[in-house]
Write an enzyme that holds these catalytic residues in place. Structure first.
Site, PDB file in Angstrom:
ATOM      1  N   ASP A   1       0.838  -1.198   0.000  1.00 48.41           N
ATOM      2  CA  ASP A   1       0.000   0.000   0.000  1.00 48.41           C
ATOM      3  C   ASP A   1       0.877   1.254   0.000  1.00 48.41           C
ATOM      4  OD1 ASP A   1      -1.912   1.926   0.250  1.00 48.41           O
ATOM      5  OD2 ASP A   1      -2.528   1.391   2.299  1.00 48.41           O
TER       6      ASP A   1
ATOM      7  N   LYS B   1       1.599   8.010   0.336  1.00 46.38           N
ATOM      8  CA  LYS B   1       1.989   8.090   1.748  1.00 46.38           C
ATOM      9  C   LYS B   1       3.375   8.707   1.863  1.00 46.38           C
ATOM     10  CE  LYS B   1      -0.288   3.800   3.339  1.00 46.38           C
ATOM     11  NZ  LYS B   1      -1.246   4.360   4.299  1.00 46.38           N
TER      12      LYS B   1
ATOM     13  N   ASP C   1       0.047  -5.037   4.588  1.00 47.18           N
ATOM     14  CA  ASP C   1      -1.354  -4.674   4.351  1.00 47.18           C
ATOM     15  C   ASP C   1      -2.174  -5.850   3.793  1.00 47.18           C
ATOM     16  OD1 ASP C   1      -3.164  -2.689   4.814  1.00 47.18           O
ATOM     17  OD2 ASP C   1      -2.897  -1.678   2.882  1.00 47.18           O
TER      18      ASP C   1
ATOM     19  N   ASP D   1      -5.815   6.382  -0.800  1.00 45.49           N
ATOM     20  CA  ASP D   1      -5.181   5.606   0.272  1.00 45.49           C
ATOM     21  C   ASP D   1      -6.215   4.865   1.130  1.00 45.49           C
ATOM     22  OD1 ASP D   1      -3.111   4.562   1.700  1.00 45.49           O
ATOM     23  OD2 ASP D   1      -2.702   6.386   2.859  1.00 45.49           O
TER      24      ASP D   1
ATOM     25  N   ARG E   1     -11.077  -0.589   1.902  1.00 44.40           N
ATOM     26  CA  ARG E   1     -12.538  -0.660   1.904  1.00 44.40           C
ATOM     27  C   ARG E   1     -13.081  -0.787   0.491  1.00 44.40           C
ATOM     28  NH1 ARG E   1     -12.725   5.038   4.934  1.00 44.40           N
ATOM     29  NH2 ARG E   1     -10.695   4.230   5.585  1.00 44.40           N
TER      30      ARG E   1
HETATM   31  N1  BES Z   1      -3.304   0.173   5.150  1.00 44.76           N
HETATM   32  C1  BES Z   1      -3.699   1.426   5.660  1.00 44.76           C
HETATM   33  C2  BES Z   1      -3.980   1.394   7.161  1.00 44.76           C
HETATM   34  C3  BES Z   1      -2.806   1.132   8.051  1.00 44.76           C
HETATM   35  C4  BES Z   1      -2.091   2.175   8.597  1.00 44.76           C
HETATM   36  C5  BES Z   1      -2.460  -0.160   8.390  1.00 44.76           C
HETATM   37  C6  BES Z   1      -1.018   1.930   9.436  1.00 44.76           C
HETATM   38  C7  BES Z   1      -1.388  -0.410   9.238  1.00 44.76           C
HETATM   39  C8  BES Z   1      -0.674   0.637   9.756  1.00 44.76           C
HETATM   40  C9  BES Z   1      -4.958   1.916   4.946  1.00 44.76           C
HETATM   41  O1  BES Z   1      -5.105   1.512   3.643  1.00 44.76           O
HETATM   42  C10 BES Z   1      -4.913   3.403   4.937  1.00 44.76           C
HETATM   43  O2  BES Z   1      -4.043   3.932   4.308  1.00 44.76           O
HETATM   44  N2  BES Z   1      -5.853   4.046   5.621  1.00 44.76           N
HETATM   45  C11 BES Z   1      -5.924   5.461   5.675  1.00 44.76           C
HETATM   46  C12 BES Z   1      -7.351   5.860   5.458  1.00 44.76           C
HETATM   47  C13 BES Z   1      -7.562   7.339   5.247  1.00 44.76           C
HETATM   48  C14 BES Z   1      -6.907   7.785   3.954  1.00 44.76           C
HETATM   49  C15 BES Z   1      -9.029   7.635   5.214  1.00 44.76           C
HETATM   50  C16 BES Z   1      -5.440   5.885   7.061  1.00 44.76           C
HETATM   51  O3  BES Z   1      -5.728   5.204   8.031  1.00 44.76           O
HETATM   52  O4  BES Z   1      -4.745   6.887   7.133  1.00 44.76           O
HETATM   53 ZN    ZN Z   2      -4.144  -0.196   3.089  1.00 40.58          ZN
HETATM   54 MN    MN Z   3      -4.115   2.839   2.276  1.00 38.37          MN
END
Ligand code: BES
Ligand code: ZN
Ligand code: MN
Length: 490
Positions: free
Chosen positions: A265, A272, A283, A342, A346
């Site tokens: 990811d 990111k 991920d 990101d 979902r």
């Molecule tokens: N894979 C990430 C979530 C994650 C973050 C897992 C840190 C393990 C450690 C997910 O896909 C993500 O990036 N989520 C975002 C969502 C946001 C953009 C609404 C997040 O949590 O920042």
């Molecule tokens: Zn993710």
């Molecule tokens: Mn993500």
């Protein structure tokens, strides 16, 4: 690991190490007392100098017995307070024993406290498998891994039948968990969606599971446009994985377990920062946990049909990458406005969950490393659970308690739902910062219809950046034991 029932006196048994139990506030008592006598008070001296008081999961090692007893070393492990001691303490004792002894010892023996009651051996052995884990595939030099190969147990109540049943269960669950750790620890260049699917195939072959795998064409043909959107920026092909465990007798129920399988990811176009991108090979930990459970089922033989579903692809940038402002029609026909690329988990899960509904699963449980917000809320060691059915959520919480995994419920909140309401589509894939774990879950809720569903956000506990007291560095295998417990309890 071979488990045997010891016939000899603890003082005589010839092993690399003898492990003895200590209880909080009991000092030198029980087994400890006899051995301490044979050792001329050495154990007592050690325990006092280390200020060791039998706390759960703490241990002290006497590095040499100078030939005064059969074992070459003695490890004293805390089991906490005697009154409340149970499986959790024994599992921790197993983990700690393996961690302290796996390099130095091939054969180890345990004092009688560790196998006194039914269930103790299972928990201890599970801990030994978990604590023996190392990932050193990519290190050159001598990294032979754990040396533990023979475990001697003895107590009055223990017989061959109980030993075989309990250690068999522990081996199945321990090895499944360790497989999940391997899958998560593999670098993303190797653990691609294709590789994940190949792993699923070999698990299916081994256990006689049904296995269907959809590649890019089949994903397109079926209208799994969530997966298609997220995979668009990547050079790796996506995979949708469907494993089915079918019990020998008519199933009493059908359930689906669903995993997020993003093998890397990067965040996509909403990229990111470098520091947050590191570790994002993990991920796919939800998907790996699904595979771990599916691997164990043919051995455990529950009377339930279990569908294991995985949506797997990479989330990358590139000329074809999906974009903020895009609108995607998911597998169940609902439209998604992309706010943030990101929030990809979902989006791919929307297809997998709708697919699970189509399979007429009576209950759906998904596991996903879904949000950083869940880590902010609950910390690194506790997963969040959310759902549309309090009874199902209750079952997951109960299973987690028995499995020794920490899961805590977060509420769905009608007032927060406005956050993911879209002006151009049915729903948008990200809301504000506040309650991010909850809005992610409420997004998923759109794809399960009326089916009882629980969502486990394991973003925190699926991966450990540092070695923990009871967990290895890297992939932890979180979720496997809870879901197995849940399925066995159906
Ligand atoms: N894979 C990430 C979530 C994650 C973050 C897992 C840190 C393990 C450690 C997910 O896909 C993500 O990036 N989520 C975002 C969502 C946001 C953009 C609404 C997040 O949590 O920042
Ligand atoms: Zn993710
Ligand atoms: Mn993500």
């Amino acid at each position: 690991m071979k488990f045997i029932i010891g016939k000899e006196d603890e003082r005589k048994v010839k092993t690399d190490a003898l492990v003895l139990a200590a209880f909080k506030g009991e000092g030198i008592s029980g087994d400890l007392k006899d051995i301490d006598k044979s050792l001329g008070g050495e154990l007592k001296t050690l325990i006092e100098s280390e200020k060791f008081d039998g706390e759960t999961g703490k241990a002290v090692l006497l590095g040499s017995t100078f030939g005064r007893i059969g074992a070459r070393r003695v490890l004293v492990v805390g089991l906490g307070e005697k009154r409340v001691m149970g499986s959790a303490a024994l599992r921790k004792a197993g983990i700690v024993s393996a961690k302290k002894l796996r390099k130095s010892s091939g054969a180890i023996a345990f004092g009688s406290e560790f196998s006194k009651k039914p269930g103790y051996v299972r928990a201890l052995a599970e801990g030994l498998y978990l604590g023996s884990y190392e990932f050193n595939k990519y290190k050159s030099g001598d990294n032979g891994g754990s040396r533990l190969s023979e475990v001697i147990l003895s107590s009055d109540g223990l017989n061959e039948k109980r030993l075989a049943a309990e250690t068999g269960l522990a081996k199945t669950i321990g090895e499944s968990t360790n497989l999940v750790r391997d899958l998560v620890n593999e670098p993303p260049v190797y653990m691609t969606p294709t590789k994940l699917a190949e792993t699923a195939e070999s698990i299916a072959d081994e256990g006689g599971l049904k296995c269907e795998i959809f590649g890019p064409d089949e994903i397109e043909r079926r209208g799994m446009r969530g997966i298609q959107a997220v995979t668009a920026g990547s050079d790796q092909e996506p995979r949708f994985i469907h494993l089915t465990y079918e019990p020998a007798k008519r199933p009493s129920k059908t359930v689906a377990i669903v995993g997020k399988g993003i093998t890397f990811d990067s965040g996509g176009l909403c990229i990111k920062p470098a520091d947050s991108m590191r570790t994002m090979k993990m991920d796919m930990a939800g998907a790996a946990a699904v595979l771990g459970v599916m691997k164990a089922l043919p051995v455990l033989k529950p009377r339930v049909r279990v569908h294991g579903l995985i949506a797997s692809c990479e989330n990358m940038t590139g000329p074809k990458a999906y974009k903020p402002d895009d609108v995607i029609k998911a597998y169940n026909g609902k439209t998604i406005e992309v706010i943030n690329t990101d929030a990809e988990g979902r989006v791919v899960l929307s297809d997998a969950l709708s697919y699970a509904v189509e399979l007429k699963a009576a209950e759906i449980v998904d596991m996903a490393t879904l949000t950083g917000a869940c880590i902010v809320g609950l910390g690194l060691y506790t997963a969040g659970v959310m759902g549309n059915d309090p009874r199902l959520v209750g079952k997951i919480l109960k299973a987690a308690g028995e499995a020794g995994e920490k899961i805590w419920e977060l509420p769905l909140d009608d007032e927060l739902r406005a956050d993911i309401k879209s002006d151009v589509a049915d729903i948008k894939n990200a809301g504000s910062r506040w309650g991010g774990a909850i809005t992610a879950a409420m997004f998923l809720e759109n794809f399960v219809g009326e089916t009882p569903w629980a969502h486990i956000d394991l973003a925190g506990p699926a991966y450990a950046e540092r070695e923990g007291e009871f967990s290895p560095k890297g992939g932890t295998g979180f979720g496997v034991r809870t879901i197995i417990d849940y399925i066995l309890g159906l």
